[in-house]
Scaffold this motif. Structure first.
Motif, PDB file in Angstrom:
ATOM      1  N   LEU A   7       1.437  -1.449  -0.165  1.00 22.11           N
ATOM      2  CA  LEU A   7      -0.115   0.118  -0.382  1.00 22.11           C
ATOM      3  C   LEU A   7       0.744   1.205  -0.115  1.00 22.11           C
ATOM      4  O   LEU A   7       2.197   1.384   0.434  1.00 22.11           O
ATOM      5  CB  LEU A   7      -0.783  -0.180   0.902  1.00 22.11           C
ATOM      6  CG  LEU A   7      -1.659  -1.287   1.784  1.00 22.11           C
ATOM      7  CD1 LEU A   7      -2.795  -1.122   2.417  1.00 22.11           C
ATOM      8  CD2 LEU A   7      -2.213  -1.365   0.694  1.00 22.11           C
ATOM      9  N   ASN A  24      -6.805   0.272  -2.619  1.00 25.20           N
ATOM     10  CA  ASN A  24      -6.263   0.849  -1.819  1.00 25.20           C
ATOM     11  C   ASN A  24      -4.428   0.030  -2.275  1.00 25.20           C
ATOM     12  O   ASN A  24      -3.151   0.255  -2.866  1.00 25.20           O
ATOM     13  CB  ASN A  24      -5.303   1.657  -0.884  1.00 25.20           C
ATOM     14  CG  ASN A  24      -5.778   0.913  -0.062  1.00 25.20           C
ATOM     15  OD1 ASN A  24      -6.208  -0.541  -0.210  1.00 25.20           O
ATOM     16  ND2 ASN A  24      -4.685   0.998   1.601  1.00 25.20           N
ATOM     17  N   ASP A  25      -4.881  -1.265  -2.716  1.00 29.77           N
ATOM     18  CA  ASP A  25      -4.570  -1.606  -3.298  1.00 29.77           C
ATOM     19  C   ASP A  25      -3.797  -1.946  -4.841  1.00 29.77           C
ATOM     20  O   ASP A  25      -3.429  -3.397  -5.129  1.00 29.77           O
ATOM     21  CB  ASP A  25      -3.827  -3.525  -2.327  1.00 29.77           C
ATOM     22  CG  ASP A  25      -5.736  -4.268  -3.270  1.00 29.77           C
ATOM     23  OD1 ASP A  25      -6.565  -3.272  -3.209  1.00 29.77           O
ATOM     24  OD2 ASP A  25      -5.361  -5.624  -3.064  1.00 29.77           O
ATOM     25  N   ASP A  72      -3.293   8.746  -1.447  1.00 28.16           N
ATOM     26  CA  ASP A  72      -3.641   8.180  -0.257  1.00 28.16           C
ATOM     27  C   ASP A  72      -2.722   9.784   0.835  1.00 28.16           C
ATOM     28  O   ASP A  72      -2.252   9.840   1.139  1.00 28.16           O
ATOM     29  CB  ASP A  72      -2.992   7.371   0.748  1.00 28.16           C
ATOM     30  CG  ASP A  72      -3.649   7.327   1.937  1.00 28.16           C
ATOM     31  OD1 ASP A  72      -4.423   7.978   2.284  1.00 28.16           O
ATOM     32  OD2 ASP A  72      -3.063   5.978   2.659  1.00 28.16           O
ATOM     33  N   THR A  78     -15.253   0.587  -4.829  1.00 25.09           N
ATOM     34  CA  THR A  78     -14.028  -0.187  -5.787  1.00 25.09           C
ATOM     35  C   THR A  78     -14.350   0.021  -7.020  1.00 25.09           C
ATOM     36  O   THR A  78     -13.060   0.152  -8.561  1.00 25.09           O
ATOM     37  CB  THR A  78     -13.984  -1.907  -5.367  1.00 25.09           C
ATOM     38  OG1 THR A  78     -14.023  -2.010  -3.839  1.00 25.09           O
ATOM     39  CG2 THR A  78     -12.781  -2.641  -5.687  1.00 25.09           C
ATOM     40  N   ILE A  98      -3.350   6.829  -7.658  1.00 21.46           N
ATOM     41  CA  ILE A  98      -4.010   6.807  -6.692  1.00 21.46           C
ATOM     42  C   ILE A  98      -2.921   7.220  -5.711  1.00 21.46           C
ATOM     43  O   ILE A  98      -1.177   7.134  -5.009  1.00 21.46           O
ATOM     44  CB  ILE A  98      -4.607   5.418  -5.962  1.00 21.46           C
ATOM     45  CG1 ILE A  98      -5.190   4.658  -7.127  1.00 21.46           C
ATOM     46  CG2 ILE A  98      -4.887   5.343  -4.745  1.00 21.46           C
ATOM     47  CD1 ILE A  98      -5.961   3.244  -6.557  1.00 21.46           C
ATOM     48  N   LYS A 140     -10.988   3.323   1.682  1.00 19.60           N
ATOM     49  CA  LYS A 140      -9.719   3.456   0.222  1.00 19.60           C
ATOM     50  C   LYS A 140      -9.438   2.280   0.411  1.00 19.60           C
ATOM     51  O   LYS A 140      -8.593   1.409  -0.642  1.00 19.60           O
ATOM     52  CB  LYS A 140      -8.522   4.246   0.758  1.00 19.60           C
ATOM     53  CG  LYS A 140      -7.820   4.686   2.087  1.00 19.60           C
ATOM     54  CD  LYS A 140      -6.310   4.942   2.249  1.00 19.60           C
ATOM     55  CE  LYS A 140      -5.850   5.252   3.341  1.00 19.60           C
ATOM     56  NZ  LYS A 140      -6.523   5.992   4.449  1.00 19.60           N
ATOM     57  N   THR A 196      -7.490   9.827  -2.386  1.00 19.36           N
ATOM     58  CA  THR A 196      -8.265   9.610  -1.472  1.00 19.36           C
ATOM     59  C   THR A 196      -7.843   9.481  -0.028  1.00 19.36           C
ATOM     60  O   THR A 196      -6.183  10.262  -0.239  1.00 19.36           O
ATOM     61  CB  THR A 196      -8.340   7.496  -1.683  1.00 19.36           C
ATOM     62  OG1 THR A 196      -8.947   7.296  -0.700  1.00 19.36           O
ATOM     63  CG2 THR A 196      -7.366   6.641  -1.713  1.00 19.36           C
ATOM     64  N   THR A 208       1.027   5.534   1.431  1.00 15.20           N
ATOM     65  CA  THR A 208       0.270   6.258   1.805  1.00 15.20           C
ATOM     66  C   THR A 208       1.281   7.430   2.576  1.00 15.20           C
ATOM     67  O   THR A 208       2.701   7.443   0.972  1.00 15.20           O
ATOM     68  CB  THR A 208      -0.038   5.652   3.500  1.00 15.20           C
ATOM     69  OG1 THR A 208      -0.936   6.908   3.859  1.00 15.20           O
ATOM     70  CG2 THR A 208       1.640   5.596   4.161  1.00 15.20           C
TER      71      THR A 208
END
Length: 523
Positions: free
Chosen positions: A345, A413-414, A428, A390, A426, A409, A404, A347
């Motif tokens: 992930l 998020n993966d 985060d 999703t 994406i 998320k 997001t 972030t």
């Protein structure tokens, strides 16, 4: 003790109307009614104080008292009753009377109940943010005083226009509160930086920490350093990995599990303790109830609780540490994946990071490499229909960017959606309170393109579950942001009339299908 209750404050409320005999969240009638009486006591305190915070003690009682009534925070009726007694004692010091009743919150003209409830639930959400800032030594009198003003207003008669005015005023104050928390977090832990986080767990003793409170995590990291215990975040704690002053601890290893609603499955027979610092606690199963620890305003009957300390003090997490060593973790490394099969992930894309590459982003928009921005964020939840988010993200075109935040998320998020100009598609931005970062970025982009936020190629697609989502929505509306898509279902506390006003004024859109909504947004 009444066997009846009323609660419609969260998205999963029974039948989309309200919980009357037991909370879908697991809250029993005694707890629900005690929370109503606590809220009534807070209103009496605010009335006695004349709508302004009279003391440090009163301020702490109001903020923590509202926080303790947020969904999935406190299931212990005895603890809630203790809060109520303390509030009444403080009210008596001001020569105030106890006149408001919990049932008064939900009685009267349906539209007025709707407006009053929206303000109350928003304040409950803001209280969570205010408390996280407060424990880091950050307070703003404008925010603290508004809790008292808002609570006092709940007991008064107002016209629909006056209620709407209060809601918009509150939205502006909540923006100030989120800014205060952003300052508290970044001054304590540095500005988040882009960070890759594994979903795998190494063998040996470990602790899972969930919730939102970064100070609890910092103190836990300090107390476990050098003891052979690894720390894994869960849910809304994932963004902690992006903060320099937290990620410097080598034993902050990764993120375990997904969002809150999967905890009963993911924590089943877990060979490690779980520390709940805030919501979202679900009634624990017997297979892991002996290894759950709560702290701050979180409580559940018979669970072990780590006591609070004076502001600026250090909690003693020794019982959690002892339990981790006793359970020992797994004998071998374990591989886990997210909902879509990814094991890594990203972030750490807070406003500081995004603004540092603003020139690149602006150039990409001007060159047509980025055609649209989506903010797909908010709370996750258990009710069917959330796979919408999703599928929505999966179907966003390659020339779009998805911002997001919050635990929604974990639905996507993966996923690896590729990059645009070296930036992941994406991004985060953090916890639910980090909607502040998204707002800062939107305002900055609007300035760069010399237009209003509503004129940007930006669409907000929000998921809501509890009260923090309510205060964020009110902040967005107070900024005049329109055409927000919201789901998976509309709040039960919005009456048809009030919803109609919001739709007419702000053009709110209930979500439909990803295909239909993307077509409407992109044409």
């Amino acid at each position: 003790m009444s066997n009846n209750m009323f609660c419609f404050q969260c998205e999963q409320t029974a039948g989309g109307k309200g919980c009357f005999t037991a909370g879908v969240c697991g809250k029993n009638p005694e707890t629900a009614n005690n929370q109503d009486e606590l809220t009534a006591a807070l209103i009496d305190l605010a009335k006695a104080a004349g709508g302004k915070s009279p003391s440090k003690t009163a301020t702490e009682l109001v903020i923590q008292g509202l926080f303790t009534t947020v969904t999935n925070v406190n299931f212990d009726p005895a603890k809630v009753a203790e809060w109520t007694a303390a509030v009444k004692q403080e009210t008596a010091k001001l020569n105030g009377a106890t006149t408001y009743a919990g049932k008064d919150l939900w009685s009267g003209n349906p539209d007025i109940v709707s407006l009053r409830s929206t303000l109350l639930l928003g304040m409950r959400g803001m209280a969570a943010y205010a408390w996280h800032a407060y424990v880091l030594g950050k307070e703003d009198a404008a925010v603290s005083d508004w809790f008292f003003k808002g609570l006092k207003a709940l007991s008064e008669d107002h016209s629909v226009d006056e209620w709407l005015g209060l809601l918009m005023e509150f939205g502006g104050v909540n923006l100030k509160c989120m800014g205060l928390l952003d300052e508290a977090n970044t001054s304590a832990y540095g500005h988040p930086v882009p960070t890759k986080v594994t979903t795998n767990v190494e063998k040996g003793p470990f602790i899972v920490i969930t919730g939102h409170d970064l100070l609890d995590l910092k103190q836990l990291l300090e107390q476990t350093e050098g003891k052979g215990i690894n720390i894994y975040t869960h849910g809304e704690m994932l963004p902690a990995h992006g903060y320099p002053e937290l990620k410097k601890y080598a034993h902050l290893k990764g993120n375990f599990g997904t969002a809150w609603q999967s905890q009963q499955k993911e924590f089943n027979n877990l060979p490690a303790p779980i520390l709940f610092t805030t919501n979202c606690l679900m009634p624990p199963r017997a297979s892991y109830s002996d290894r759950i620890f709560t702290t701050s305003v979180v409580a559940y009957p018979e669970l072990k609780h780590i006591p609070d300390v004076e502001i600026g003090g250090v909690k003693d997490f020794a019982p959690v540490i002892e339990k981790a060593l006793e359970l020992g973790g797994w004998d071998t490394d374990k591989e886990f994946t997210g909902i879509n099969g990814g094991s890594e992930l990203m972030t750490g894309f807070g406003h500081n990071t995004v603004m540092s590459v603003a020139g690149t982003v602006i150039d990409a928009v001007k060159a047509g490499a980025i055609k649209h921005f989506f903010l797909v964020g908010g709370c996750d939840g258990a009710k069917p229909g959330r796979n919408y988010y999703t599928e929505f993200v999966k179907q966003t075109p390659q020339d779009t960017v998805v911002l997001t935040l919050a635990c929604g998320k974990f639905r996507f998020n993966d996923l690896n959606l590729g990059e645009i100009g070296g930036l992941p598609r994406i991004l985060d931005m953090g916890q639910c309170n980090d909607a502040y970062s998204a707002i800062q970025v939107a305002v900055a982009l609007a300035g760069a393109f010399e237009c209003g936020v509503n004129d940007l190629p930006l669409t907000l697609v929000l998921s809501w579950y509890e009260q923090k989502a309510v205060c964020i929505l009110l902040t967005l509306l107070s900024l005049g942001i329109k055409d927000i898509y919201i789901g998976p279902s509309l709040p039960a506390f919005l009456s048809p009339t009030v919803l109609g006003v919001l739709v007419e004024k702000f053009n709110l859109h209930p979500i439909t299908t990803p295909e239909q909504d993307l077509k409407a947004i992109l044409g």
